[in-house]
Design a protein around this motif. Structure first.
Motif, PDB file in Angstrom:
ATOM      1  N   LEU A 203       0.814  -1.220   0.000  1.00 35.23           N
ATOM      2  CA  LEU A 203       0.000   0.000   0.000  1.00 35.23           C
ATOM      3  C   LEU A 203       0.844   1.265   0.000  1.00 35.23           C
ATOM      4  CD1 LEU A 203      -2.878   1.308   0.401  1.00 35.23           C
ATOM      5  CD2 LEU A 203      -2.458   1.104   2.861  1.00 35.23           C
ATOM      6  N   CYS A 204       2.080   1.169   0.454  1.00 35.20           N
ATOM      7  CA  CYS A 204       2.864   2.366   0.766  1.00 35.20           C
ATOM      8  C   CYS A 204       3.199   3.229  -0.447  1.00 35.20           C
ATOM      9  CB  CYS A 204       4.140   1.978   1.501  1.00 35.20           C
ATOM     10  SG  CYS A 204       3.822   1.290   3.151  1.00 35.20           S
ATOM     11  N   ALA A 205       3.227   2.651  -1.641  1.00 35.59           N
ATOM     12  CA  ALA A 205       3.492   3.456  -2.830  1.00 35.59           C
ATOM     13  C   ALA A 205       2.346   4.421  -3.090  1.00 35.59           C
ATOM     14  CB  ALA A 205       3.710   2.551  -4.044  1.00 35.59           C
ATOM     15  N   ALA A 206       1.111   3.960  -2.863  1.00 33.76           N
ATOM     16  CA  ALA A 206      -0.065   4.806  -3.079  1.00 33.76           C
ATOM     17  C   ALA A 206      -0.355   5.707  -1.889  1.00 33.76           C
ATOM     18  CB  ALA A 206      -1.284   3.933  -3.378  1.00 33.76           C
ATOM     19  N   LEU A 207      -0.047   5.224  -0.696  1.00 33.25           N
ATOM     20  CA  LEU A 207      -0.349   5.980   0.515  1.00 33.25           C
ATOM     21  C   LEU A 207       0.826   5.828   1.488  1.00 33.25           C
ATOM     22  CD1 LEU A 207      -2.672   7.671   1.792  1.00 33.25           C
ATOM     23  CD2 LEU A 207      -3.368   5.582   2.979  1.00 33.25           C
ATOM     24  N   PRO A 208       1.774   6.757   1.440  1.00 34.96           N
ATOM     25  CA  PRO A 208       2.952   6.649   2.302  1.00 34.96           C
ATOM     26  C   PRO A 208       2.581   6.661   3.784  1.00 34.96           C
ATOM     27  CG  PRO A 208       3.281   8.287   0.576  1.00 34.96           C
ATOM     28  CD  PRO A 208       1.833   7.914   0.543  1.00 34.96           C
ATOM     29  N   LEU A 209       3.419   6.059   4.612  1.00 29.42           N
ATOM     30  CA  LEU A 209       3.161   6.008   6.043  1.00 29.42           C
ATOM     31  C   LEU A 209       3.015   7.399   6.644  1.00 29.42           C
ATOM     32  CD1 LEU A 209       5.597   3.171   7.219  1.00 29.42           C
ATOM     33  CD2 LEU A 209       3.180   2.996   6.604  1.00 29.42           C
ATOM     34  N   GLU A 210       3.769   8.357   6.106  1.00 29.74           N
ATOM     35  CA  GLU A 210       3.681   9.725   6.628  1.00 29.74           C
ATOM     36  C   GLU A 210       2.278  10.298   6.433  1.00 29.74           C
ATOM     37  OE1 GLU A 210       5.974   8.609   4.588  1.00 29.74           O
ATOM     38  OE2 GLU A 210       7.823   8.688   5.792  1.00 29.74           O
ATOM     39  N   ARG A 211       1.655   9.966   5.308  1.00 30.16           N
ATOM     40  CA  ARG A 211       0.300  10.473   5.047  1.00 30.16           C
ATOM     41  C   ARG A 211      -0.707   9.783   5.951  1.00 30.16           C
ATOM     42  NH1 ARG A 211      -2.806  14.502   4.788  1.00 30.16           N
ATOM     43  NH2 ARG A 211      -4.668  14.233   3.485  1.00 30.16           N
ATOM     44  N   ILE A 212      -0.527   8.500   6.202  1.00 35.35           N
ATOM     45  CA  ILE A 212      -1.401   7.793   7.136  1.00 35.35           C
ATOM     46  C   ILE A 212      -1.352   8.464   8.502  1.00 35.35           C
ATOM     47  CG2 ILE A 212      -1.716   5.634   8.417  1.00 35.35           C
ATOM     48  CD1 ILE A 212      -0.753   4.171   5.887  1.00 35.35           C
ATOM     49  N   GLN A 213      -0.154   8.784   8.966  1.00 44.61           N
ATOM     50  CA  GLN A 213      -0.005   9.434  10.264  1.00 44.61           C
ATOM     51  C   GLN A 213      -0.661  10.809  10.280  1.00 44.61           C
ATOM     52  OE1 GLN A 213       4.006   9.012  12.079  1.00 44.61           O
ATOM     53  NE2 GLN A 213       4.454   7.639  10.378  1.00 44.61           N
ATOM     54  N   GLU A 214      -0.521  11.552   9.183  1.00 43.82           N
ATOM     55  CA  GLU A 214      -1.146  12.881   9.103  1.00 43.82           C
ATOM     56  C   GLU A 214      -2.660  12.779   9.203  1.00 43.82           C
ATOM     57  OE1 GLU A 214       0.160  14.535   5.450  1.00 43.82           O
ATOM     58  OE2 GLU A 214       2.198  15.002   6.161  1.00 43.82           O
ATOM     59  N   LEU A 215      -3.261  11.863   8.453  1.00 40.56           N
ATOM     60  CA  LEU A 215      -4.717  11.697   8.489  1.00 40.56           C
ATOM     61  C   LEU A 215      -5.182  11.280   9.885  1.00 40.56           C
ATOM     62  CD1 LEU A 215      -5.154   9.826   5.086  1.00 40.56           C
ATOM     63  CD2 LEU A 215      -5.958  12.139   5.597  1.00 40.56           C
ATOM     64  N   TRP A 216      -4.465  10.415  10.507  1.00 39.41           N
ATOM     65  CA  TRP A 216      -4.715   9.935  11.862  1.00 39.41           C
ATOM     66  C   TRP A 216      -4.718  11.110  12.840  1.00 39.41           C
ATOM     67  CZ3 TRP A 216      -1.050   5.351  13.548  1.00 39.41           C
ATOM     68  CH2 TRP A 216      -1.354   4.896  14.832  1.00 39.41           C
ATOM     69  N   GLN A 217      -3.674  11.911  12.779  1.00 39.10           N
ATOM     70  CA  GLN A 217      -3.532  13.036  13.704  1.00 39.10           C
ATOM     71  C   GLN A 217      -4.543  14.144  13.419  1.00 39.10           C
ATOM     72  OE1 GLN A 217       0.650  13.680  12.854  1.00 39.10           O
ATOM     73  NE2 GLN A 217       1.264  12.649  14.736  1.00 39.10           N
ATOM     74  N   GLU A 218      -4.774  14.430  12.132  1.00 39.70           N
ATOM     75  CA  GLU A 218      -5.728  15.482  11.777  1.00 39.70           C
ATOM     76  C   GLU A 218      -7.140  15.123  12.239  1.00 39.70           C
ATOM     77  OE1 GLU A 218      -5.224  15.768   7.589  1.00 39.70           O
ATOM     78  OE2 GLU A 218      -3.293  16.841   7.727  1.00 39.70           O
ATOM     79  N   ALA A 219      -7.523  13.872  12.090  1.00 40.54           N
ATOM     80  CA  ALA A 219      -8.864  13.454  12.512  1.00 40.54           C
ATOM     81  C   ALA A 219      -8.995  13.542  14.033  1.00 40.54           C
ATOM     82  CB  ALA A 219      -9.142  12.032  12.039  1.00 40.54           C
ATOM     83  N   PHE A 220      -7.947  13.179  14.755  1.00 37.81           N
ATOM     84  CA  PHE A 220      -7.987  13.331  16.212  1.00 37.81           C
ATOM     85  C   PHE A 220      -8.150  14.797  16.588  1.00 37.81           C
ATOM     86  CE2 PHE A 220      -5.814  14.628  20.070  1.00 37.81           C
ATOM     87  CZ  PHE A 220      -6.474  13.866  21.027  1.00 37.81           C
ATOM     88  N   ALA A 221      -7.359  15.663  15.983  1.00 34.31           N
ATOM     89  CA  ALA A 221      -7.415  17.081  16.309  1.00 34.31           C
ATOM     90  C   ALA A 221      -8.790  17.661  16.008  1.00 34.31           C
ATOM     91  CB  ALA A 221      -6.343  17.840  15.533  1.00 34.31           C
TER      92      ALA A 221
END
Length: 227
Positions: free
Chosen positions: A174-192
Motif C-alpha cells: 500500500l505504501c506506494a499509493a499511501l505513504p506512512l507519513e500520510r497515514i499518520q497525518e490523516l490519523w492526527q488530523e482526525a484526532f485534532a
C-alpha cells in the motif's frame, strides 16, 4: 522488558511477536486484524509481555466522553486490555486498539481517519464511569457471559494509572499509493478535529517498526483522565 514503555517499544515488541507468529506467511489473508489480536493476547498470557497480563478472556466496554458522531451511547469496546502487575489490583492498565488499515488507498485513507476518531474516544476515557459500566452494565453493554469477569476485575479498574495505545498494520504494498507519513497525518488530523485540541496530538508520537510484509505503526499515550 516493558512493551508499553513508549510508542517505539510497542512497535518493536509487536513486530517481534508477529514475526514469531509467522505473519508474513499469511500476508494475503484479509482478516489479519482478528489474527493478530489473538497473537498479542497469547503473547501476554504466555509471559512474553513482561509484567503485563490481559484482563480476562474477553473484549471489554469502556465509557468515553467523546463517542463517535451519531453514536447512541458513550460505550465503546476495546480490542485488548492489559494490566500490570496484577489484573485484579493493577498499578497500570493500558487500553489497546488494533487496526489492519486495508490494502486499497481509499479504504486505508478512511481507516486512517477512523484511527483519529478512535484515538479521541480513547483519550476521553472515563475510568470511574467505566467501572460503573462493568459493575452495573446497561442493556447495550450487557453480556451475561462476561459478568463474572467484570465483577472480578471491575473494582480495581479505576484506581490504576490509565494508558491508551493503538497498533496499526499496513501492508507494504500500500505504501506506494499511501505513504506512512500520510497515514499518520490523516490519523492526527482526525484526532485534532474530533477533540478540538490540535496541540494535544504533539504529545502522541507514532512509532514504526516492520516485518517483511507489514509496517507496524503504534502509539502509546496518557488519556485526558489523570486520576
Amino acid at each position: 522488558m516493558d512493551p508499553f514503555a513508549d510508542s517505539q517499544a510497542l512497535a518493536d515488541w509487536t513486530a517481534t511477536i508477529l514475526r514469531a507468529g509467522r505473519i508474513d506467511e499469511i500476508a494475503r489473508w484479509r482478516m489479519v486484524e482478528y489474527w493478530f489480536q489473538v497473537e498479542l493476547f497469547r503473547a501476554a498470557q504466555s509471559g512474553k509481555a513482561g509484567a503485563w497480563q490481559h484482563i480476562g478472556d474477553f473484549e471489554h466496554p469502556y465509557h468515553t466522553n467523546l463517542p463517535r458522531s451519531g453514536s447512541k451511547t458513550n460505550t465503546k469496546w476495546i480490542d485488548l486490555l492489559f494490566a500490570e502487575p496484577n489484573p485484579e489490583s493493577p498499578r497500570r492498565v493500558v487500553w489497546c486498539e488494533l487496526k489492519d488499515i486495508g490494502r486499497s488507498q481509499g479504504t486505508a485513507e478512511n481507516n486512517a481517519k477512523g484511527l483519529g476518531h478512535d484515538l479521541a474516544a480513547l483519550w476521553a476515557i472515563d475510568p470511574k464511569k467505566t467501572k460503573e459500566l462493568w459493575l452495573n452494565p446497561m442493556p447495550h453493554s450487557m453480556d451475561r457471559g462476561r459478568l463474572d469477569e467484570w465483577n472480578r476485575f471491575g473494582n480495581g479498574i479505576d484506581g490504576a494509572t490509565q494508558m491508551i495505545s493503538q497498533i496499526v498494520l499496513c501492508h507494504k504494498s500500500l505504501c506506494a499509493a499511501l505513504p506512512l507519513e500520510r497515514i499518520q497525518e490523516l490519523w492526527q488530523e482526525a484526532f485534532a478535529s474530533k477533540s478540538r485540541l490540535s496541540e494535544v496530538i504533539k504529545s502522541f508520537p507514532i512509532a514504526v517498526s516492520e516485518t517483511d510484509e507489514f509496517a507496524v505503526l503504534t502509539l502509546v499515550a496518557k488519556p485526558a483522565y489523570d486520576g
